[in-house]
Design an enzyme around this catalytic site. Sequence first.
Site, PDB file in Angstrom:
ATOM      1  N   GLU A   1    -107.734 141.575  58.991  1.00 43.80           N
ATOM      2  CA  GLU A   1    -108.857 142.366  58.451  1.00 43.80           C
ATOM      3  C   GLU A   1    -109.852 143.054  59.394  1.00 43.80           C
ATOM      4  O   GLU A   1    -110.061 144.021  58.936  1.00 43.80           O
ATOM      5  CB  GLU A   1    -109.659 141.050  57.511  1.00 43.80           C
ATOM      6  CG  GLU A   1    -108.983 140.230  56.577  1.00 43.80           C
ATOM      7  CD  GLU A   1    -108.308 139.118  57.164  1.00 43.80           C
ATOM      8  OE1 GLU A   1    -108.434 137.896  56.442  1.00 43.80           O
ATOM      9  OE2 GLU A   1    -107.943 139.180  58.412  1.00 43.80           O
TER      10      GLU A   1
ATOM     11  N   ARG B   1     -84.525 132.282  66.785  1.00 47.28           N
ATOM     12  CA  ARG B   1     -85.459 131.769  67.696  1.00 47.28           C
ATOM     13  C   ARG B   1     -86.932 132.330  68.108  1.00 47.28           C
ATOM     14  O   ARG B   1     -87.775 131.756  68.362  1.00 47.28           O
ATOM     15  CB  ARG B   1     -84.448 132.053  69.125  1.00 47.28           C
ATOM     16  CG  ARG B   1     -83.215 131.193  69.181  1.00 47.28           C
ATOM     17  CD  ARG B   1     -82.535 131.735  70.617  1.00 47.28           C
ATOM     18  NE  ARG B   1     -81.274 131.062  70.677  1.00 47.28           N
ATOM     19  CZ  ARG B   1     -80.380 131.130  71.685  1.00 47.28           C
ATOM     20  NH1 ARG B   1     -80.552 132.062  72.672  1.00 47.28           N
ATOM     21  NH2 ARG B   1     -79.091 130.434  71.667  1.00 47.28           N
TER      22      ARG B   1
ATOM     23  N   LEU C   1     -80.930 129.086  75.694  1.00 48.80           N
ATOM     24  CA  LEU C   1     -81.849 128.942  74.403  1.00 48.80           C
ATOM     25  C   LEU C   1     -83.161 129.845  74.331  1.00 48.80           C
ATOM     26  O   LEU C   1     -84.231 129.183  74.157  1.00 48.80           O
ATOM     27  CB  LEU C   1     -82.044 127.621  74.135  1.00 48.80           C
ATOM     28  CG  LEU C   1     -80.946 126.699  73.972  1.00 48.80           C
ATOM     29  CD1 LEU C   1     -81.284 125.398  73.622  1.00 48.80           C
ATOM     30  CD2 LEU C   1     -80.043 127.299  72.611  1.00 48.80           C
TER      31      LEU C   1
END
Length: 351
Positions: free
Chosen positions: A61, A193, A213
Site C-alpha cells: 500500500e 525451493r 538444496l
Amino acid sequence: MSTSNHAQDAQDRYFMMLAIEQAKQGLYTTRPNPAVGCVIVQAGVVVGQGFHPKAGQPHAEVFALKDASAHAVGATAYVTLEPCSHTGRTPPCALGLIKAGVQRVVIAGLDPNPQVAGRGVKLLEQAGIDVTVGVLTEQAEGLNRGFLKAMRTQMPYVRLKIATSLDGRTAMATGESKWITSTAAREDVQKLRALSGAIVTGSETVITDDPQLNVRSSQLGVPAGQVPAPMVVVLDRRQRLEHSLQSDYQLCRRLDTLYWRNDDLTALLKDLVSEYQCYDILVEAGASVASSFLSQQLVDELIVYQAPCLLGEKARPMVAFNPLSLSEQLRFKISCHEQLGPDLKLTLYPL
C-alpha cells in the site's frame, strides 16, 4: 463492510487481478511476510501500484500510494490482503490509506494474523471508508498458502516433491538417480525451493546424493541472491550426521542445518512455524521420508515430476509403504498437469 460473491462487479475483479499480478513480483523475496499487491484506481484508471518486496521494507500500500500521490484522494484501493493495523517494522497500512484520503478499499481476503484479523477493516470503516471484502479470494490466497495456514493453524503448508519414472521409480538399486528428469523439471524445482522457508530431507539422501538444496536459478525473475535462503532440516534419527566444516557432505558444512532426531514430524512442523517462522515447507527426500509424511497426513500438496522412462522392478520406489487392501490406499485429486520439456508435472491434493 460488504462481502463480495462470484457475481462481484467485473471492474473490481479486473483491478484485483492487477493487484494479484503486482503481488506475484514479491513471491520469492518476502518471506516470512506474505506477498501482497496493491492498485490505486481513480475514475477507472490505474494511478498507482505497488507490491511488498521484502520483510522490513514498506508494504504494498505504501508503494502504491506513493505512486498515486495526490491522485489517491477519493480513489479506490485494491489490496490482495487486509491492510495491517499494527506497527511493526513499518507503520500501519490501514492508517496510510486513511491519511491518503482513499474513498473505497477492496480486499481479496482478511488477514488471519492475530495482530490484524479484521482490525484493519475496522479502522477503515471507522474512518468512513467503504470496504468490500471477498474479491478473487481464492486466487489471492493461492499466493500465500503457507502464511495463511500457519496463522490459522500454527502448522505450515507442506509440499512433497518426487521425481519418478513411468513405473514409479526414483533411482536405480545402486542409488544412481542423476538425472531421471530433464533440465526443465529441475529448473521448476528451483521455484518450489524459492517459495519455501525450509527444505526437509533425510540422512540417507544426504549420504547418497550429497545435495546442496539451495536456490541458484537465474530464471526466477529476481536474482537468486535476493531470495531468502531456505533453512535445511535433515531427519537423522540414527545420528549418522553432524556439523563439521571438514564433512564429506555439503549440508553438514552448513552451520545453519537443523538435525531432527526423533519420529515426531508434527512437532517438527510446529517448531518450524513457532521458532523459525517457516510457513512453507518442501520435502525433498527418499521413499521412507516421503512415506512418513504421507502416512501421517502431513502433506498438503504433492508434486510429481514424471519422466518418460522405465527403470525396472529392482529400482528404488517412490514410496515405501505397503497397504494391504484398496481401502488403505492414499488417493489424490489432480489439480493441474503440464509438460516440462519431455517430462510431465502433476500437482495433486490429498482427498
